[in-house]
Design a protein around this motif. Sequence first.
Motif, PDB file in Angstrom:
ATOM      1  N   VAL A 159      -6.974  -7.653  20.791  1.00  0.00           N
ATOM      2  CA  VAL A 159      -5.623  -7.085  20.719  1.00  0.00           C
ATOM      3  C   VAL A 159      -5.640  -5.929  19.734  1.00  0.00           C
ATOM      4  O   VAL A 159      -6.104  -6.072  18.592  1.00  0.00           O
ATOM      5  N   SER A 160      -5.142  -4.778  20.163  1.00  0.00           N
ATOM      6  CA  SER A 160      -5.038  -3.616  19.291  1.00  0.00           C
ATOM      7  C   SER A 160      -3.588  -3.181  19.213  1.00  0.00           C
ATOM      8  O   SER A 160      -3.021  -2.671  20.184  1.00  0.00           O
ATOM      9  N   THR A 161      -2.986  -3.434  18.056  1.00  0.00           N
ATOM     10  CA  THR A 161      -1.594  -3.035  17.842  1.00  0.00           C
ATOM     11  C   THR A 161      -1.415  -2.690  16.375  1.00  0.00           C
ATOM     12  O   THR A 161      -2.385  -2.622  15.622  1.00  0.00           O
ATOM     13  N   THR A 162      -0.188  -2.468  15.941  1.00  0.00           N
ATOM     14  CA  THR A 162       0.040  -2.015  14.572  1.00  0.00           C
ATOM     15  C   THR A 162      -0.307  -3.102  13.565  1.00  0.00           C
ATOM     16  O   THR A 162      -0.258  -4.304  13.859  1.00  0.00           O
ATOM     17  N   ALA A 163      -0.649  -2.664  12.350  1.00  0.00           N
ATOM     18  CA  ALA A 163      -0.960  -3.618  11.293  1.00  0.00           C
ATOM     19  C   ALA A 163       0.235  -4.509  10.989  1.00  0.00           C
ATOM     20  O   ALA A 163       0.077  -5.697  10.698  1.00  0.00           O
ATOM     21  N   SER A 164       1.430  -3.953  11.072  1.00  0.00           N
ATOM     22  CA  SER A 164       2.635  -4.751  10.805  1.00  0.00           C
ATOM     23  C   SER A 164       2.814  -5.841  11.853  1.00  0.00           C
ATOM     24  O   SER A 164       3.079  -7.000  11.520  1.00  0.00           O
ATOM     25  N   SER A 165       2.674  -5.490  13.134  1.00  0.00           N
ATOM     26  CA  SER A 165       2.801  -6.491  14.199  1.00  0.00           C
ATOM     27  C   SER A 165       1.689  -7.529  14.099  1.00  0.00           C
ATOM     28  O   SER A 165       1.900  -8.725  14.315  1.00  0.00           O
ATOM     29  N   THR A 166       0.482  -7.071  13.765  1.00  0.00           N
ATOM     30  CA  THR A 166      -0.643  -7.985  13.648  1.00  0.00           C
ATOM     31  C   THR A 166      -0.431  -8.967  12.502  1.00  0.00           C
ATOM     32  O   THR A 166      -0.764 -10.156  12.615  1.00  0.00           O
ATOM     33  N   ALA A 167       0.127  -8.485  11.399  1.00  0.00           N
ATOM     34  CA  ALA A 167       0.419  -9.376  10.273  1.00  0.00           C
ATOM     35  C   ALA A 167       1.404 -10.460  10.685  1.00  0.00           C
ATOM     36  O   ALA A 167       1.253 -11.637  10.314  1.00  0.00           O
ATOM     37  N   SER A 381      -2.768  11.019 -13.371  1.00  0.00           N
ATOM     38  CA  SER A 381      -3.210  11.756 -14.554  1.00  0.00           C
ATOM     39  C   SER A 381      -4.670  12.135 -14.389  1.00  0.00           C
ATOM     40  O   SER A 381      -5.360  11.662 -13.478  1.00  0.00           O
ATOM     41  N   LYS A 382      -5.181  12.987 -15.294  1.00  0.00           N
ATOM     42  CA  LYS A 382      -6.584  13.388 -15.252  1.00  0.00           C
ATOM     43  C   LYS A 382      -7.506  12.192 -15.437  1.00  0.00           C
ATOM     44  O   LYS A 382      -8.641  12.194 -14.950  1.00  0.00           O
ATOM     45  N   GLU A 383      -7.040  11.191 -16.168  1.00  0.00           N
ATOM     46  CA  GLU A 383      -7.881  10.034 -16.477  1.00  0.00           C
ATOM     47  C   GLU A 383      -8.076   9.113 -15.282  1.00  0.00           C
ATOM     48  O   GLU A 383      -8.999   8.302 -15.271  1.00  0.00           O
ATOM     49  N   GLN A 384      -7.214   9.196 -14.278  1.00  0.00           N
ATOM     50  CA  GLN A 384      -7.367   8.350 -13.088  1.00  0.00           C
ATOM     51  C   GLN A 384      -8.688   8.678 -12.403  1.00  0.00           C
ATOM     52  O   GLN A 384      -8.993   9.832 -12.144  1.00  0.00           O
ATOM     53  N   GLU A 385      -9.457   7.652 -12.093  1.00  0.00           N
ATOM     54  CA  GLU A 385     -10.823   7.873 -11.609  1.00  0.00           C
ATOM     55  C   GLU A 385     -10.864   8.533 -10.239  1.00  0.00           C
ATOM     56  O   GLU A 385     -11.603   9.509 -10.025  1.00  0.00           O
ATOM     57  N   ASN A 386     -10.109   8.018  -9.280  1.00  0.00           N
ATOM     58  CA  ASN A 386     -10.212   8.481  -7.896  1.00  0.00           C
ATOM     59  C   ASN A 386      -8.888   9.042  -7.382  1.00  0.00           C
ATOM     60  O   ASN A 386      -7.805   8.651  -7.843  1.00  0.00           O
ATOM     61  N   TYR A 387      -8.996   9.937  -6.408  1.00  0.00           N
ATOM     62  CA  TYR A 387      -7.822  10.354  -5.644  1.00  0.00           C
ATOM     63  C   TYR A 387      -7.583   9.287  -4.583  1.00  0.00           C
ATOM     64  O   TYR A 387      -8.487   8.938  -3.817  1.00  0.00           O
ATOM     65  N   LEU A 388      -6.372   8.761  -4.522  1.00  0.00           N
ATOM     66  CA  LEU A 388      -6.056   7.629  -3.666  1.00  0.00           C
ATOM     67  C   LEU A 388      -5.007   8.007  -2.625  1.00  0.00           C
ATOM     68  O   LEU A 388      -4.231   8.945  -2.817  1.00  0.00           O
ATOM     69  N   THR A 389      -4.973   7.254  -1.549  1.00  0.00           N
ATOM     70  CA  THR A 389      -3.942   7.433  -0.529  1.00  0.00           C
ATOM     71  C   THR A 389      -3.686   6.103   0.161  1.00  0.00           C
ATOM     72  O   THR A 389      -4.237   5.074  -0.232  1.00  0.00           O
ATOM     73  N   TRP A 390      -2.873   6.109   1.194  1.00  0.00           N
ATOM     74  CA  TRP A 390      -2.514   4.881   1.908  1.00  0.00           C
ATOM     75  C   TRP A 390      -2.419   5.180   3.397  1.00  0.00           C
ATOM     76  O   TRP A 390      -2.441   6.339   3.819  1.00  0.00           O
ATOM     77  N   THR A 391      -2.361   4.140   4.189  1.00  0.00           N
ATOM     78  CA  THR A 391      -2.179   4.276   5.632  1.00  0.00           C
ATOM     79  C   THR A 391      -0.882   3.585   6.040  1.00  0.00           C
ATOM     80  O   THR A 391      -0.569   2.493   5.553  1.00  0.00           O
ATOM     81  N   HIS A 392      -0.163   4.202   6.922  1.00  0.00           N
ATOM     82  CA  HIS A 392       1.122   3.675   7.387  1.00  0.00           C
ATOM     83  C   HIS A 392       0.927   2.386   8.179  1.00  0.00           C
ATOM     84  O   HIS A 392      -0.109   2.181   8.822  1.00  0.00           O
ATOM     85  N   GLY A 393       1.926   1.514   8.142  1.00  0.00           N
ATOM     86  CA  GLY A 393       1.859   0.235   8.851  1.00  0.00           C
ATOM     87  C   GLY A 393       1.780   0.358  10.355  1.00  0.00           C
ATOM     88  O   GLY A 393       1.491  -0.617  11.048  1.00  0.00           O
ATOM     89  N   ILE A 394       1.991   1.575  10.882  1.00  0.00           N
ATOM     90  CA  ILE A 394       1.906   1.781  12.330  1.00  0.00           C
ATOM     91  C   ILE A 394       0.452   1.950  12.771  1.00  0.00           C
ATOM     92  O   ILE A 394       0.155   1.989  13.964  1.00  0.00           O
TER      93      ILE A 394
END
Length: 510
Positions: A159-167, A381-394
């Motif tokens: 089954v391949s659907t959204t992460a929200s529906s899968t949860a 801030s400069k001290e934060q180690e990594n550049y981070l992001t997120w993925t939408h629940g869709i």
Amino acid sequence: MQFRKIMCIVLAVLMLAGSLVACGEPAEPQNGKETQQNKPSESKDNNSSDDNSTNEAEVETTDPVVDALNRLTDINWGDDEFTVLYASDIGGYSEEVEAEAEASNQTSSAVINDAVYERNILLEDLCHLQFLPIPSNNAAIVTQVSAECQTNTGDYDLVSTTASSTANMATSGYLYNYLDMDIDYEQPWWDPGTLDFALDGKVFFMNGAHNIVDDDVTFVFMFNKTLQNETKVPDPYTTVRNKEWTLDHFNTIIQNVSADANGDGTMDHNDRYGFSSPGSIGNTFFYGAGLQYVANNRSMDYPELVLGGQLEKAAQVLSKAQSIVHDNDASYVAKAGDEALSRDVFVEERALFYCEAASYLRALNQTMEGDYGVVPVPKYSKEQENYLTWTHGIGSTLSMPTSIVDEIENQQFEEVLEAYVVLSYKLVKPAYYDTMLTSRNVRDPDSAEMLDIIFQNRTYDMAIYFDALGFSSLFADCVINNTDNFSSKYSSNSKRFDRTITQILKKLNQ
């Protein structure tokens, strides 16, 4: 079409035959350079007895794809159907599951179509099966999987659907535990971020090379190079490399860019801005700053609410985000349902910076005349180690209904699943990421480098996928509404966390 299929089968035979031979050969040099392991000896002649006594196992290197395909050469699904139920009403889902012999859909990349088509044909040949994608509406998939689990008809294998529906399906007890299968999830074709998204020691969905939509809904920043030069903004690429791409720096450079472009006395989507974005921008700043609501991984018995110790930092991020969005008309933020307006502001070269999901890069490359570049989400801030992001629940993810338990016991389900993902890694992932995303949909090598940085550090937070926890839009709403009651709302919702998690885990064990 018949000729194309024959050629794909020939390719499969050649690929498998080559893999059987390749295991005894040195690996290809990476990036066109010789590695120390496969570099010819310069100090001994070819007839030296030392050369003859060399332990071949010590210098032998193998490609993990070759290893996997060597293991997966004895699969026989009996020429029966192997099905994938997927959400066809959401953009990108059809593209990652099924394809035609010749791409005819103008919204789909021929490169990706061809790669998916070849993967599906090779899977059929390798596993002796009929690969059958089954399109459905996302809203109906939960009901279909529920019925499948009650009747055990065997209609759906994956089954391949959204992460929200899968949860939601997972907490309803409809999904099979990945960790009950003998599969090495540390291989590069699996996404370890979703492997750590465990509940009670169980993993109900996995991302990896088979997914396109989860990459498409990963949030990135873009900038207009013409406006960057006009406003004398320092080179964003250099700023990122110097670890100086922060919220404060970003807020400074977008100020004093906005202007009433049409002279009507009203700032709207027809005017010029330092920044343009959809209404979800609050979540982007939240996760980009290294904040997270819930900590959860496969080594934990119980998910933990972890933001409580970072509420002071969260308040500072909220203040910075609100300043970016609301001060001095520096930003144009589209209302829900009007996301196209924030895109238009950027495409029409009336925004210095723009934030959206990576899928929008395709449209930009096709419709935007001005030049643009891609950078990560700014750090706290400069001290934060990594550049981070997120993925939408869709975003897409792959799961299995509990009804497959009989197939796992009596047939070769695990091997077919692994073959599907390995072939995706060999064919689909390069077509999407190396060819389309980081080559054809960006306009300079620097942007491709930035995309590598972005995709290496994505945050998976179960608060985004489980609406019942009450946190998914909490920060974003406070940013858009310019309210300062985030801490109180968080504290109120956190009181229900343990009870809600207990209810979720109870459903899993029914």
